[in-house]
Design an enzyme around this catalytic site. Structure first.
Site, PDB file in Angstrom:
ATOM      1  N   ARG A 292       0.865  -1.174   0.000  1.00 43.88           N
ATOM      2  CA  ARG A 292       0.000   0.000   0.000  1.00 43.88           C
ATOM      3  C   ARG A 292       0.905   1.228   0.000  1.00 43.88           C
ATOM      4  O   ARG A 292       2.054   1.168   0.419  1.00 43.88           O
ATOM      5  CB  ARG A 292      -0.900   0.011   1.230  1.00 43.88           C
ATOM      6  CG  ARG A 292      -1.801  -1.229   1.380  1.00 43.88           C
ATOM      7  CD  ARG A 292      -2.595  -1.160   2.669  1.00 43.88           C
ATOM      8  NE  ARG A 292      -3.481  -2.304   2.828  1.00 43.88           N
ATOM      9  CZ  ARG A 292      -3.164  -3.419   3.475  1.00 43.88           C
ATOM     10  NH1 ARG A 292      -1.947  -3.525   4.039  1.00 43.88           N
ATOM     11  NH2 ARG A 292      -4.019  -4.412   3.587  1.00 43.88           N
TER      12      ARG A 292
ATOM     13  N   LYS B  78      -2.098  -2.649   7.728  1.00 47.84           N
ATOM     14  CA  LYS B  78      -3.357  -2.274   8.369  1.00 47.84           C
ATOM     15  C   LYS B  78      -3.568  -3.066   9.654  1.00 47.84           C
ATOM     16  O   LYS B  78      -3.179  -4.226   9.744  1.00 47.84           O
ATOM     17  CB  LYS B  78      -4.531  -2.529   7.419  1.00 47.84           C
ATOM     18  CG  LYS B  78      -4.787  -1.408   6.428  1.00 47.84           C
ATOM     19  CD  LYS B  78      -6.072  -1.651   5.680  1.00 47.84           C
ATOM     20  CE  LYS B  78      -6.417  -0.489   4.766  1.00 47.84           C
ATOM     21  NZ  LYS B  78      -7.690  -0.724   4.044  1.00 47.84           N
TER      22      LYS B  78
ATOM     23  N   HIS C  84      -2.461   1.874  -6.271  1.00 45.48           N
ATOM     24  CA  HIS C  84      -3.065   0.586  -5.902  1.00 45.48           C
ATOM     25  C   HIS C  84      -3.102  -0.376  -7.078  1.00 45.48           C
ATOM     26  O   HIS C  84      -3.208  -1.590  -6.878  1.00 45.48           O
ATOM     27  CB  HIS C  84      -4.481   0.809  -5.356  1.00 45.48           C
ATOM     28  CG  HIS C  84      -4.752   0.039  -4.108  1.00 45.48           C
ATOM     29  ND1 HIS C  84      -4.036   0.214  -2.935  1.00 45.48           N
ATOM     30  CD2 HIS C  84      -5.649  -0.953  -3.837  1.00 45.48           C
ATOM     31  CE1 HIS C  84      -4.500  -0.613  -2.009  1.00 45.48           C
ATOM     32  NE2 HIS C  84      -5.462  -1.337  -2.532  1.00 45.48           N
TER      33      HIS C  84
ATOM     34  N   ARG D 107      -0.259  -2.656  -6.742  1.00 45.74           N
ATOM     35  CA  ARG D 107      -0.569  -3.699  -5.751  1.00 45.74           C
ATOM     36  C   ARG D 107      -1.470  -4.772  -6.359  1.00 45.74           C
ATOM     37  O   ARG D 107      -1.249  -5.966  -6.155  1.00 45.74           O
ATOM     38  CB  ARG D 107      -1.245  -3.045  -4.546  1.00 45.74           C
ATOM     39  CG  ARG D 107      -1.683  -3.989  -3.431  1.00 45.74           C
ATOM     40  CD  ARG D 107      -2.166  -3.151  -2.253  1.00 45.74           C
ATOM     41  NE  ARG D 107      -2.935  -3.903  -1.287  1.00 45.74           N
ATOM     42  CZ  ARG D 107      -2.415  -4.599  -0.271  1.00 45.74           C
ATOM     43  NH1 ARG D 107      -1.109  -4.654  -0.121  1.00 45.74           N
ATOM     44  NH2 ARG D 107      -3.190  -5.248   0.582  1.00 45.74           N
TER      45      ARG D 107
ATOM     46  N   HIS E 181      -3.671  -9.219   3.999  1.00 47.97           N
ATOM     47  CA  HIS E 181      -5.110  -9.249   4.235  1.00 47.97           C
ATOM     48  C   HIS E 181      -5.417 -10.092   5.469  1.00 47.97           C
ATOM     49  O   HIS E 181      -4.894 -11.194   5.615  1.00 47.97           O
ATOM     50  CB  HIS E 181      -5.841  -9.839   3.030  1.00 47.97           C
ATOM     51  CG  HIS E 181      -5.872  -8.924   1.846  1.00 47.97           C
ATOM     52  ND1 HIS E 181      -6.240  -9.339   0.583  1.00 47.97           N
ATOM     53  CD2 HIS E 181      -5.585  -7.606   1.738  1.00 47.97           C
ATOM     54  CE1 HIS E 181      -6.171  -8.312  -0.248  1.00 47.97           C
ATOM     55  NE2 HIS E 181      -5.776  -7.249   0.427  1.00 47.97           N
TER      56      HIS E 181
ATOM     57  N   TYR F  71      -9.577 -11.031  -6.584  1.00 50.39           N
ATOM     58  CA  TYR F  71      -8.632 -11.320  -7.661  1.00 50.39           C
ATOM     59  C   TYR F  71      -9.006 -12.600  -8.409  1.00 50.39           C
ATOM     60  O   TYR F  71      -8.576 -12.793  -9.543  1.00 50.39           O
ATOM     61  CB  TYR F  71      -7.218 -11.419  -7.101  1.00 50.39           C
ATOM     62  CG  TYR F  71      -6.772 -10.148  -6.420  1.00 50.39           C
ATOM     63  CD1 TYR F  71      -6.567  -8.988  -7.150  1.00 50.39           C
ATOM     64  CD2 TYR F  71      -6.603 -10.081  -5.037  1.00 50.39           C
ATOM     65  CE1 TYR F  71      -6.190  -7.803  -6.536  1.00 50.39           C
ATOM     66  CE2 TYR F  71      -6.227  -8.900  -4.412  1.00 50.39           C
ATOM     67  CZ  TYR F  71      -6.027  -7.767  -5.170  1.00 50.39           C
ATOM     68  OH  TYR F  71      -5.654  -6.601  -4.558  1.00 50.39           O
TER      69      TYR F  71
END
Length: 330
Positions: free
Chosen positions: A159, A184, A256, A259, A282, A291
């Site tokens: 990110r 995150k 992004h 990414r 994630h 994806y």
């Protein structure tokens, strides 16, 4: 009546970053949502934003605000849902600080999110990534830096906040080159580096010099690279790359998308959604499943795994000459 100002100040400055551990970027996104809400409420109620009270921010006003940002500001349903999520998070905090607002908070929590179409994500192909990484002029110091940033961002699927916040001490170029990334939710992950990525990082470290900040990537003034700074670098080199890669012509390339390109590459190489989720940081593989909808090879594997139904083949036979004449080509 309970003033909003002290509550929102504690929520954004103490509760979110300290108690909940939200990143500065998330805090900034929430702050922007409340800025829009309070400006709207002050105009609607005819008072200054600093005079707003929590009792005035009711479900009716919030519904009007959500309609306003969609109809007047042109926000998408996804953005509208994001603004609503920020408001709900604040009122969850308010429940514990202002017990008299429990009924009001319950009505706000009952406001549903808006369903919307989920389009396929846009990502960069291998050829587009190569053209982009080759775009910087590596005979200059900033060109070497830009190539290293672009390469690392793609190879590790970072990110923007992770890239610009990466500390020099979290880069290891010893036996197995790797980086430690704080993502995150304060989740840390360690990612190995490709040989080519390592070579670009070594080249950058050779010309980085002594700077007063701990971040790996710095701007021309020696300060830490910012999100806006990287977006400017990416946009500049995307224009250059478009000269050799036709698919980039007239296309807006976001950080992004690098990414996303990494995620597709990893999925095609590993065929394991769990490994892709770990690589991207994630917390839930359901986030990574977007994806699967993009990669056509996943569908081809499913087709090849299913046996043919063995249906009987045949041709249509007209019952008479009149019907047969209707099928004759002109």
């Amino acid at each position: 009546m309970t003033p909003v100002a002290p509550l929102i100040t504690r929520f954004l400055r103490e509760h979110m970053p300290i108690e909940r551990g939200y990143s500065p970027h998330t805090c900034g996104t929430y702050a922007h949502a409340f800025r829009l809400l309070f400006i709207f409420a002050s105009k609607r109620l005819g008072i200054r934003p600093s005079q707003l009270c929590i009792e005035q921010i009711d479900a009716e006003l919030i519904l009007a605000f959500l309609a306003y940002i969609e109809e007047q500001r042109g926000n998408s349903a996804a953005t509208r849902n994001g603004r609503l999520a920020a408001i709900k998070a604040f009122f969850h905090y308010v429940e514990f600080s202002v017990p008299s607002a429990l009924a009001q908070a319950r009505q706000i929590h009952a406001i549903p999110g808006k369903r919307h179409d989920q389009a396929l994500i846009r990502h960069l192909t291998k050829d587009e990534v190569c053209a982009l990484i080759d775009a910087p002029d590596i005979t200059t110091r900033l060109g070497i830096r830009d190539r290293a940033m672009l390469h690392l961002c793609f190879a590790c699927g970072l990110r923007v906040s992770e890239l610009v916040g990466l500390l020099l001490e979290n880069l290891s170029l010893q036996r197995t080159p790797s980086i430690r990334v704080l993502g995150k939710g304060r989740r840390e992950r360690c990612l190995p580096l490709w040989k080519a990525t390592t070579a670009d990082l070594r080249a950058w470290l050779a010309v980085r010099g002594k700077v007063p900040v701990p971040e790996l990537f710095v701007n021309a003034q020696g300060d830490a690279m910012t999100r806006a700074g990287f977006e400017y670098v990416l946009d500049k080199h995307a224009c250059t790359a478009a000269k050799t890669c036709a698919s980039l012509n007239g296309r807006s390339v976001s950080p992004h998308q690098l990414r996303h390109g990494c995620a597709i590459t990893m999925l095609q190489a590993t065929r394991d959604i769990r490994k892709v989720a770990l690589w991207l940081g994630h917390a839930d593989t359901r986030t990574t499943e977007i994806y699967l909808r993009v990669d056509p090879l996943e569908k081809l594997d499913a087709m090849e795994a299913v046996l043919s139904l063995g249906l009987r083949r045949g041709r249509f036979k007209a019952p008479d000459a009149l019907i047969a004449s209707l099928f004759e080509p002109e």
